[in-house]
Design a protein around this motif. Structure first.
Motif, PDB file in Angstrom:
ATOM      1  N   TRP A 447      42.050  64.429 -18.565  1.00 38.95           N
ATOM      2  CA  TRP A 447      43.223  63.990 -19.330  1.00 38.95           C
ATOM      3  C   TRP A 447      42.825  62.964 -20.388  1.00 38.95           C
ATOM      4  CZ3 TRP A 447      45.775  59.153 -19.535  1.00 38.95           C
ATOM      5  CH2 TRP A 447      47.028  59.169 -20.159  1.00 38.95           C
ATOM      6  N   ALA A 448      42.034  61.976 -19.987  1.00 37.65           N
ATOM      7  CA  ALA A 448      41.611  60.933 -20.927  1.00 37.65           C
ATOM      8  C   ALA A 448      40.701  61.504 -22.006  1.00 37.65           C
ATOM      9  CB  ALA A 448      40.892  59.820 -20.171  1.00 37.65           C
ATOM     10  N   SER A 449      39.832  62.418 -21.629  1.00 34.32           N
ATOM     11  CA  SER A 449      38.917  63.034 -22.588  1.00 34.32           C
ATOM     12  C   SER A 449      39.678  63.843 -23.633  1.00 34.32           C
ATOM     13  CB  SER A 449      37.924  63.933 -21.847  1.00 34.32           C
ATOM     14  OG  SER A 449      37.106  64.626 -22.750  1.00 34.32           O
ATOM     15  N   ASP A 450      40.717  64.539 -23.186  1.00 34.28           N
ATOM     16  CA  ASP A 450      41.511  65.337 -24.117  1.00 34.28           C
ATOM     17  C   ASP A 450      42.221  64.443 -25.134  1.00 34.28           C
ATOM     18  OD1 ASP A 450      42.823  67.860 -24.983  1.00 34.28           O
ATOM     19  OD2 ASP A 450      44.623  66.864 -24.220  1.00 34.28           O
ATOM     20  N   LEU A 451      42.788  63.338 -24.669  1.00 35.65           N
ATOM     21  CA  LEU A 451      43.476  62.420 -25.572  1.00 35.65           C
ATOM     22  C   LEU A 451      42.518  61.812 -26.595  1.00 35.65           C
ATOM     23  CD1 LEU A 451      45.837  60.468 -23.142  1.00 35.65           C
ATOM     24  CD2 LEU A 451      46.501  62.171 -24.849  1.00 35.65           C
ATOM     25  N   ALA A 452      41.278  61.528 -26.151  1.00 35.01           N
ATOM     26  CA  ALA A 452      40.299  60.883 -27.032  1.00 35.01           C
ATOM     27  C   ALA A 452      39.513  61.891 -27.869  1.00 35.01           C
ATOM     28  CB  ALA A 452      39.332  60.041 -26.199  1.00 35.01           C
ATOM     29  N   ARG A 488      38.430  55.773 -21.692  1.00 34.40           N
ATOM     30  CA  ARG A 488      38.374  54.876 -20.537  1.00 34.40           C
ATOM     31  C   ARG A 488      39.599  53.960 -20.491  1.00 34.40           C
ATOM     32  NH1 ARG A 488      32.977  51.655 -20.372  1.00 34.40           N
ATOM     33  NH2 ARG A 488      33.895  50.672 -22.211  1.00 34.40           N
ATOM     34  N   ALA A 489      40.003  53.461 -21.671  1.00 32.29           N
ATOM     35  CA  ALA A 489      41.185  52.600 -21.725  1.00 32.29           C
ATOM     36  C   ALA A 489      42.455  53.383 -21.399  1.00 32.29           C
ATOM     37  CB  ALA A 489      41.296  51.956 -23.107  1.00 32.29           C
ATOM     38  N   LEU A 490      42.532  54.624 -21.864  1.00 32.84           N
ATOM     39  CA  LEU A 490      43.730  55.439 -21.641  1.00 32.84           C
ATOM     40  C   LEU A 490      43.834  55.915 -20.202  1.00 32.84           C
ATOM     41  CD1 LEU A 490      43.579  57.592 -24.888  1.00 32.84           C
ATOM     42  CD2 LEU A 490      45.182  55.735 -24.405  1.00 32.84           C
ATOM     43  N   ALA A 491      42.701  56.142 -19.548  1.00 30.75           N
ATOM     44  CA  ALA A 491      42.707  56.703 -18.195  1.00 30.75           C
ATOM     45  C   ALA A 491      43.467  55.820 -17.212  1.00 30.75           C
ATOM     46  CB  ALA A 491      41.268  56.902 -17.707  1.00 30.75           C
ATOM     47  N   ARG A 492      43.574  54.541 -17.519  1.00 23.05           N
ATOM     48  CA  ARG A 492      44.294  53.636 -16.627  1.00 23.05           C
ATOM     49  C   ARG A 492      45.811  53.764 -16.758  1.00 23.05           C
ATOM     50  NH1 ARG A 492      41.784  47.685 -16.710  1.00 23.05           N
ATOM     51  NH2 ARG A 492      42.799  47.729 -14.669  1.00 23.05           N
ATOM     52  N   ARG A 493      46.242  54.517 -17.806  1.00 22.36           N
ATOM     53  CA  ARG A 493      47.679  54.612 -18.123  1.00 22.36           C
ATOM     54  C   ARG A 493      48.290  53.207 -18.147  1.00 22.36           C
ATOM     55  NH1 ARG A 493      49.385  60.108 -17.358  1.00 22.36           N
ATOM     56  NH2 ARG A 493      47.754  61.336 -16.330  1.00 22.36           N
ATOM     57  N   PRO A 494      47.767  52.357 -19.026  1.00 25.74           N
ATOM     58  CA  PRO A 494      48.158  50.944 -18.989  1.00 25.74           C
ATOM     59  C   PRO A 494      49.536  50.703 -19.592  1.00 25.74           C
ATOM     60  CG  PRO A 494      46.702  51.325 -20.846  1.00 25.74           C
ATOM     61  CD  PRO A 494      46.784  52.637 -20.107  1.00 25.74           C
ATOM     62  N   ALA A 495      50.150  49.603 -19.192  1.00 29.22           N
ATOM     63  CA  ALA A 495      51.412  49.182 -19.798  1.00 29.22           C
ATOM     64  C   ALA A 495      51.174  48.606 -21.187  1.00 29.22           C
ATOM     65  CB  ALA A 495      52.090  48.142 -18.904  1.00 29.22           C
ATOM     66  N   ASP A 516      47.259  61.842 -33.353  1.00 25.43           N
ATOM     67  CA  ASP A 516      48.313  62.801 -33.035  1.00 25.43           C
ATOM     68  C   ASP A 516      48.466  62.936 -31.524  1.00 25.43           C
ATOM     69  OD1 ASP A 516      50.221  64.893 -33.944  1.00 25.43           O
ATOM     70  OD2 ASP A 516      48.852  66.208 -32.829  1.00 25.43           O
ATOM     71  N   LYS A 517      47.322  62.981 -30.805  1.00 26.93           N
ATOM     72  CA  LYS A 517      47.350  63.077 -29.343  1.00 26.93           C
ATOM     73  C   LYS A 517      47.928  61.813 -28.713  1.00 26.93           C
ATOM     74  CE  LYS A 517      45.199  66.997 -28.001  1.00 26.93           C
ATOM     75  NZ  LYS A 517      45.652  67.905 -26.917  1.00 26.93           N
ATOM     76  N   LEU A 518      47.713  60.672 -29.383  1.00 28.41           N
ATOM     77  CA  LEU A 518      48.122  59.389 -28.816  1.00 28.41           C
ATOM     78  C   LEU A 518      49.611  59.112 -28.947  1.00 28.41           C
ATOM     79  CD1 LEU A 518      45.276  56.874 -29.801  1.00 28.41           C
ATOM     80  CD2 LEU A 518      45.772  57.844 -27.559  1.00 28.41           C
ATOM     81  N   LYS A 519      50.307  59.865 -29.775  1.00 31.19           N
ATOM     82  CA  LYS A 519      51.727  59.563 -30.036  1.00 31.19           C
ATOM     83  C   LYS A 519      52.554  59.444 -28.768  1.00 31.19           C
ATOM     84  CE  LYS A 519      52.007  61.333 -34.776  1.00 31.19           C
ATOM     85  NZ  LYS A 519      52.543  62.383 -35.668  1.00 31.19           N
ATOM     86  N   PRO A 520      52.494  60.416 -27.839  1.00 32.48           N
ATOM     87  CA  PRO A 520      53.304  60.254 -26.612  1.00 32.48           C
ATOM     88  C   PRO A 520      52.826  59.098 -25.736  1.00 32.48           C
ATOM     89  CG  PRO A 520      51.907  62.210 -26.476  1.00 32.48           C
ATOM     90  CD  PRO A 520      51.826  61.730 -27.889  1.00 32.48           C
ATOM     91  N   VAL A 521      51.527  58.818 -25.765  1.00 34.08           N
ATOM     92  CA  VAL A 521      50.997  57.706 -24.969  1.00 34.08           C
ATOM     93  C   VAL A 521      51.471  56.381 -25.541  1.00 34.08           C
ATOM     94  CG1 VAL A 521      48.903  56.555 -24.171  1.00 34.08           C
ATOM     95  CG2 VAL A 521      48.975  59.046 -24.310  1.00 34.08           C
ATOM     96  N   LEU A 522      51.389  56.249 -26.873  1.00 31.24           N
ATOM     97  CA  LEU A 522      51.808  55.012 -27.526  1.00 31.24           C
ATOM     98  C   LEU A 522      53.300  54.771 -27.354  1.00 31.24           C
ATOM     99  CD1 LEU A 522      49.738  55.196 -30.853  1.00 31.24           C
ATOM    100  CD2 LEU A 522      49.207  53.926 -28.768  1.00 31.24           C
ATOM    101  N   ALA A 523      54.058  55.846 -27.255  1.00 28.92           N
ATOM    102  CA  ALA A 523      55.503  55.705 -27.076  1.00 28.92           C
ATOM    103  C   ALA A 523      55.850  55.140 -25.702  1.00 28.92           C
ATOM    104  CB  ALA A 523      56.181  57.053 -27.274  1.00 28.92           C
ATOM    105  N   ALA A 524      54.931  55.296 -24.763  1.00 27.62           N
ATOM    106  CA  ALA A 524      55.206  54.864 -23.383  1.00 27.62           C
ATOM    107  C   ALA A 524      54.619  53.493 -23.066  1.00 27.62           C
ATOM    108  CB  ALA A 524      54.637  55.899 -22.410  1.00 27.62           C
ATOM    109  N   CYS A 525      53.945  52.851 -24.014  1.00 29.34           N
ATOM    110  CA  CYS A 525      53.333  51.551 -23.735  1.00 29.34           C
ATOM    111  C   CYS A 525      53.460  50.643 -24.954  1.00 29.34           C
ATOM    112  CB  CYS A 525      51.863  51.714 -23.340  1.00 29.34           C
ATOM    113  SG  CYS A 525      50.777  52.244 -24.696  1.00 29.34           S
ATOM    114  N   THR A 526      53.059  49.413 -24.786  1.00 31.05           N
ATOM    115  CA  THR A 526      52.952  48.474 -25.903  1.00 31.05           C
ATOM    116  C   THR A 526      51.516  48.525 -26.395  1.00 31.05           C
ATOM    117  OG1 THR A 526      54.594  47.048 -24.871  1.00 31.05           O
ATOM    118  CG2 THR A 526      53.262  46.095 -26.646  1.00 31.05           C
TER     119      THR A 526
END
Length: 584
Positions: A447-452, A488-495, A516-526
């Motif tokens: 999952w983290a590899s795909d996002l990065a 590595r930073a994304l794999a933690r699904r950080p707040a 483009d991949k980060l958009k949903p991740v960025l929407a869920a965190c600060t």
């Protein structure tokens, strides 16, 4: 000769295993008593045979008793040697564990100050020296004390006159011994420092092997290493010069002691004040003392080296972390959530303000980009969030609380950080991607590899995600290392997500795909993103411009582009670069 009495912290490690200490002391005491008893049997046998009072039965009894004492002493000697060594290895394990854990709490300033090679020497060589200091030092120290007490007592009972003659030989030996061990300690410290220098030189050379080869300076580095090695040899020879005489000096002392025994004891036999059996008994005690007394020289050298090494280790343990949970920390705060707020934050260093009265509010769930000239304080600003450093003045608050109120483990656990200079570990690619997870899984790595945007690169590696990427990720390109750090930073699904200029080494197409991949991740965190690329900055909800440690502008991409200043100049410069690079 207590090897740890003057070092309370080290004594604590030893006393955790007090059972082994007492068993060691008991074994030493019993073994010495058995060895003290054997010459008594020899004297009884020789005197009995000399005056004809010992018959065949008595001789057989004496021989059986002597054999029993010898066998019992040999059996207990195994425990006498095994217990202190087991104790020393247990202390070594606990000490190595605690030193590593303590170093992990120290801040970045400490690691900038202390050389890596010096830390490696202290973690390896110095701790091993302390292990021997406890194991062999305890064994030989206890044995030497027991031998001196019991053997001299038995010698005094056998012949007080001969014992006093032997005692006259001690003062000059002790004087020479004291002078030598003081020099040994100083020279051993010099040897350990040189070992640290060599370790550091090797670490730098191998970590920077590409630079060494790129500048074709292998012969220069080899010459530097040869110089350090020659200095190590010189210091070791200098140490040996004062250490090696200990054994010959003790051997000489025993030779003089035997000569004195034969002269004085022989005269006493002639005068009828001493029997032949008593002389042989006394000689047996003197010979019995020979190895422990000879070992005093070796043990003293060992203790001096161990003490020098312990002081070097204690220096590390005495360092207190600048960033730690304090009186204002609320251990009940297990969750970190809410807006981020910088209130008049100032960070000083080198006699000047690196960040100057920074005030900024980042709403929960927002994506904020930070930009500015090199050295303006961008990395410093984001380092304040997970408390990699603390502000000199002002406050950093999350959820309305000063970040110092949160336990460090909870605060840092809420962050995923991809640093400006990614550091990868000697592990597989999957291991590096899931490095921050308590329960790493292959799904998390994928999952983290795909996002990065790292998946295609991973599949192309010889063993895909299980490929060992080498120390610091040496087998990967700069862009792959940065993308691994992002994953590595994304794999933690950080707040809270901090990306510190991590897209600088990737091409614009890959950058666009990652964003483009980060958009949903960025929407869920600060998210706080540091970058110089306007193609990254333009997607942020808010852009913050920092110049000379101060916030000089804030706004959206369109707002800042419309205003004169650093950001508009940056946009125009990058647009011009894009036009120049475009195909005709």
């Amino acid at each position: 000769m207590d090897p740890v009495a003057h070092y309370p912290r080290l004594s604590g490690y030893v006393l955790e295993h007090r059972r082994d200490v007492w068993l060691s002391a008991a074994c030493v005491g019993v073994v010495v008593l058995l060895q003290i008893a054997a010459p008594v049997v020899i004297r009884h046998t020789i005197d009995g045979l000399s005056d004809g009072t010992l018959g065949r039965t008595g001789l057989a009894r004496d021989l059986a008793l002597f054999l029993g004492l010898t066998l019992a002493g040999a059996a207990l000697s195994l425990g006498m040697r095994t217990l202190p060594l087991r104790l020393s290895h247990r202390v070594e394990f606990a000490l190595r564990r605690d030193v590593f854990a303590h170093l992990a709490t120290l801040d970045a300033a400490f690691f900038r100050e202390v050389r890596t090679g010096d830390l490696m020497t202290r973690m390896a060589s110095d701790i091993a020296m302390v292990r021997d200091y406890i194991g062999q030092g305890l064994l030989q120290g206890l044995r030497s004390i027991a031998v001196c007490v019991f053997a001299f007592g038995a010698m005094a009972v056998t012949s007080l006159h001969l014992t006093l003659v032997m005692a006259c030989l001690f003062p000059p030996m002790i004087l020479v011994f004291s002078l030598l061990i003081a020099v040994i300690r100083r020279r051993h410290e010099a040897v350990q420092e040189q070992y640290a220098g060599i370790s550091n030189y090797c670490q730098e050379s191998f970590a920077g092997i590409r630079t060494v080869r790129g500048f074709a300076i292998e012969p220069l580095r080899e010459a530097g290493f040869a110089g350090l090695s020659r200095e190590l040899i010189r210091r070791n020879i200098s140490l040996g010069f004062v250490q090696n005489p200990l054994w010959p000096l003790f051997a000489l002392w025993f030779g003089i002691g035997v000569l004195a025994l034969l002269v004085v004891g022989g005269r006493m036999i002639v005068e009828g004040r001493l029997t032949l059996g008593e002389l042989i008994q006394f000689q047996q005690y003197l010979l019995f003392m020979q190895w422990p007394m000879l070992a005093i020289g070796w043990t003293a050298s060992l203790l001096q080296r161990g003490r020098a090494s312990w002081r070097r280790i204690e220096e590390l343990l005495a360092r207190t972390p600048a960033i730690a949970d304090g009186p204002g920390t609320d251990s009940a705060l297990a969750k970190v959530d809410g807006d981020i707020e910088f209130r008049d934050v100032t960070v000083r260093g080198g006699g000047r303000a690196l960040l100057d009265r920074v005030t900024l509010r980042i709403p929960r769930g927002a994506t904020v980009a930070v930009t500015g000239p090199t050295g303006s304080g961008k990395t410093l600003l984001v380092s304040l969030l997970p408390r990699l450093l603390d502000p000199t003045e002002g406050e950093v608050r999350i959820g309305g609380r000063d970040v110092r109120a949160y336990p460090l483990a909870a605060l840092r656990g809420a962050f995923g950080v991809a640093p400006q200079e990614p550091v990868l570990f000697s592990d597989t690619l999957a291991g590096n991607l899931t490095f921050g997870l308590d329960l790493p899984t292959r799904d998390a790595a994928l999952w983290a590899s795909d996002l990065a945007q790292l998946h295609d690169d991973a599949i192309a590696l010889p063993q895909q995600y299980e490929t060992f990427i080498g120390e610091r990720g040496v087998t990967l390109s700069g862009g792959q290392r940065q993308r691994t750090a992002i994953g590595r930073a994304l794999a933690r699904r950080p707040a809270y997500l901090v990306l510190d200029d991590v897209l600088a080494a990737v091409d614009t197409q890959t950058e666009a795909a990652i964003l483009d991949k980060l958009k949903p991740v960025l929407a869920a965190c600060t998210a706080v993103i540091v970058s110089h690329r306007t193609s990254t900055l333009r997607h942020a909800d808010l852009i913050v411009v920092i110049e000379d440690g101060r916030i000089t502008a804030t706004g959206t991409h369109d707002e800042l582009t419309a205003r004169p200043g650093y950001y508009r100049d940056l946009v125009r410069m990058q647009e011009l670069e894009a036009e120049l690079e475009a195909p005709a």
